[in-house]
Enzyme design. Sequence first.
Site, mmCIF file in Angstrom:
data_model
loop_
_atom_site.group_PDB
_atom_site.id
_atom_site.type_symbol
_atom_site.label_atom_id
_atom_site.label_comp_id
_atom_site.label_asym_id
_atom_site.label_seq_id
_atom_site.Cartn_x
_atom_site.Cartn_y
_atom_site.Cartn_z
ATOM 1 N N PRO A 10 67.834 18.645 -79.978
ATOM 2 C CG PRO A 10 68.050 15.888 -80.750
ATOM 3 C CD PRO A 10 68.187 18.026 -79.779
ATOM 4 C CD GLU A 11 63.888 21.873 -77.349
ATOM 5 O OE1 GLU A 11 62.971 20.985 -77.229
ATOM 6 O OE2 GLU A 11 64.901 22.286 -77.243
ATOM 7 C CG HIS A 24 80.849 11.893 -81.944
ATOM 8 N ND1 HIS A 24 82.877 12.661 -80.562
ATOM 9 C CD2 HIS A 24 81.640 12.965 -82.751
ATOM 10 C CE1 HIS A 24 82.804 13.558 -80.698
ATOM 11 N NE2 HIS A 24 82.761 13.951 -81.666
ATOM 12 N NE ARG A 71 76.897 20.345 -79.973
ATOM 13 C CZ ARG A 71 76.382 21.514 -79.725
ATOM 14 N NH1 ARG A 71 75.444 21.603 -78.816
ATOM 15 N NH2 ARG A 71 76.506 21.860 -80.946
#
Length: 271
Positions: A2-3, A91, A110
């Site tokens: 994500p930016e 997660h 992750r």
Amino acid sequence: MPELPEVETTRRGIEPAVTARVIDRIVVREPRLRWRIPDELPALAAGQRVQQLRRRAKYLLFDLERGSMILHLGMSGSLRVMPAGTPVLPHDHVDIVLETGQCLRYNDPRRFGSLLWTEDDPLTHPLLRLLAPEPLSDDFDAAYLARVASGRKVAIKQLLMNSQRVVGVGNIYASEALFHAGIRPQRSAARVRSDEFPRLVKAIRKVLRAAIREGGTTLRDYVNPEGMPGYFRQKLFVYERGGEPCRVCRTPIRQIVQGQRSTYYCPTCQN
């Protein structure tokens, strides 16, 4: 990962559910993110009202009555608003449960994200204090970009991805902005002409604002707070279009590697 557009999309999506709401409790199922979630964070945040939700670069700042939570989505993180009793999926590492009965659920396959706590101004935190101006702010202009590029031999794309020079642009949007500005990504920052900096600043803002309108770009894991993908990928001019015809001149898009990241450009439209 994500930016800025994806993080801003997340902020806008969750803001109505969390602003002015009291945190009932925080449930931490997995504290081992990029940095371990402080053991004391749930006790410190419980019972406090969220006064505002801000974004700085790719960080979300939850300003409470006494202290702030600093959250980063990492490479694969997402935040979604849902009923507190929603079954937990793999997660789902953290729930920020609100007085309304809703919760803000953080999922991160992750585990490269982070959730930290500070009782000081979060903008002075070591992770944030050296960050460059926001690219959509008045502080980011052609004069600023020309100043930080002056005399630097590093490629202009690498400069745009340096968070101490420009924040939140990242690989996708740097490639796209350089295309719209007509500048090859491998050209050294020092060789960008003075008349090109206004065009580049305009292109960066154009690309970021368009991506925010479309809810971000889906490249692998990203989804918005409603679980829907961003749609800006459908409008990309060069990124991940190696070998395909340029949307402007039909020349095949070239793919190279810079700093271990893929770069895409049009050899005709960019010089």
